[in-house]
Design an enzyme around this catalytic site. Structure first.
Site, PDB file in Angstrom:
ATOM      1  CB  SER A 174      70.056  68.741 129.467  1.00 36.73           C
ATOM      2  OG  SER A 174      70.319  67.379 129.349  1.00 36.73           O
ATOM      3  CG  ASN A 175      71.031  64.436 132.855  1.00 33.55           C
ATOM      4  OD1 ASN A 175      70.004  63.941 133.309  1.00 33.55           O
ATOM      5  ND2 ASN A 175      71.543  64.093 131.685  1.00 33.55           N
ATOM      6  CG  ASN A 185      77.745  58.407 135.551  1.00 35.59           C
ATOM      7  OD1 ASN A 185      77.708  59.568 135.128  1.00 35.59           O
ATOM      8  ND2 ASN A 185      77.937  57.376 134.750  1.00 35.59           N
ATOM      9  CG  HIS A 206      75.273  54.609 130.978  1.00 39.58           C
ATOM     10  ND1 HIS A 206      76.475  55.002 130.422  1.00 39.58           N
ATOM     11  CD2 HIS A 206      74.789  53.631 130.181  1.00 39.58           C
ATOM     12  CE1 HIS A 206      76.703  54.279 129.330  1.00 39.58           C
ATOM     13  NE2 HIS A 206      75.693  53.441 129.167  1.00 39.58           N
ATOM     14  CG  ASP A 249      79.231  53.321 132.403  1.00 41.25           C
ATOM     15  OD1 ASP A 249      79.057  54.414 132.954  1.00 41.25           O
ATOM     16  OD2 ASP A 249      79.502  53.206 131.189  1.00 41.25           O
TER      17      ASP A 249
HETATM   18  C1  GRF Z   1      73.677  62.188 129.283  1.00 43.01           C
HETATM   19  O1  GRF Z   1      73.156  61.453 128.231  1.00 43.01           O
HETATM   20  C2  GRF Z   1      74.132  61.273 130.385  1.00 43.01           C
HETATM   21  O2  GRF Z   1      73.404  60.094 130.461  1.00 43.01           O
HETATM   22  C3  GRF Z   1      75.568  60.979 130.013  1.00 43.01           C
HETATM   23  O3  GRF Z   1      76.044  62.155 129.441  1.00 43.01           O
HETATM   24  C4  GRF Z   1      74.960  62.905 128.888  1.00 43.01           C
HETATM   25  C5  GRF Z   1      75.029  64.271 129.476  1.00 43.01           C
HETATM   26  O4  GRF Z   1      74.071  65.112 128.890  1.00 43.01           O
HETATM   27  N1  GRF Z   1      76.326  60.545 131.162  1.00 43.01           N
HETATM   28  P1  GRF Z   1      73.754  66.534 129.514  1.00 43.01           P
HETATM   29  O5  GRF Z   1      75.051  67.326 129.454  1.00 43.01           O
HETATM   30  O6  GRF Z   1      73.316  66.318 130.915  1.00 43.01           O
HETATM   31  O7  GRF Z   1      72.703  67.126 128.651  1.00 43.01           O
END
Ligand code: GRF
Length: 190
Positions: A17-18, A104, A106, A147
């Site tokens: 999703s990101n 990254n 988090h 992190d």
């Molecule tokens: C997100 O919560 C991000 O903060 C973490 O991994 C997750 C990835 O989610 N690093 P998506 O695959 O982007 O939905």
């Protein structure tokens, strides 16, 4: 000048999703960069299908011998690397090739609730167990520790008394989708 190109790295179970938020922000001109390639460790990562639906190039790079060199091949022509659900430490040669240009995201307010093993539901369970009044997300530069790199941007929300790890994760994820393109934009202007 052409928009800067981004390589997005997802994990084996990456929902993406990101990644999708970055792809869309680039296509819609909401950040001065666009996603050039999505790098996944396996074809079965759900993010792979999403990237293909968005007509973004996908490179499958499995960890193993010469992992760093194979990643660098896949990233050729890119200026930034965005980790989005990628849970490993990056090979040193990738960090050296992209100094202060690997990001990254988090799902908590670092430096709290971060570090090795702190990912997914564990992060939000930790926030709730600690009775934290607020949470949010952090976009930071990546170094050789989990992190740990310089924080570029944080977005905050209040933890509600009846929040569960799931409800908190869902609200933080919405913030993440805004934060990642904003942080990248900020970095391009530094
Ligand atoms: C997100 O919560 C991000 O903060 C973490 O991994 C997750 C990835 O989610 N690093 P998506 O695959 O982007 O939905």
């Amino acid at each position: 000048m052409d928009n800067a190109r981004i390589a997005v790295m997802v994990g084996p179970k990456g929902r993406g999703s990101n990644m999708l938020a970055l792809i869309r922000a680039g296509k819609e001109g909401r950040m001065p960069a666009c996603v050039e390639v999505v790098i996944a460790p396996t074809h079965s990562a759900p993010a792979v299908q999403t990237a293909q639906d968005e007509k973004v190039r996908v490179a499958i790079v499995e960890p193993g011998d010469d992992y760093g060199a194979r990643l660098l091949d896949a990233m050729e022509g890119c200026r930034y690397v965005c980790l989005a659900g990628f849970l490993r430490l990056l090979p040193e040669e990738v960090l050296r090739a992209f100094p202060d240009r690997v990001l990254n995201i988090h799902p908590a307010l670092l430096p709290d609730f971060g570090g090795k093993g702190m990912y997914g539901a564990r992060v939000h369970e930790g926030v709730i167990a600690a009775g934290a009044k607020e949470s949010g997300c952090t976009v930071h530069l990546v170094n050789e520790r989990y992190d740990d790199g310089r924080i570029l941007l944080q977005k905050r929300l209040e933890v509600a008394p009846d929040d569960t790890p799931e409800s908190l994760a869902a609200r933080v994820l919405e913030l993440e989708h805004q934060a990642y393109p904003e942080a990248l934009t900020k970095l391009t202007r530094e």
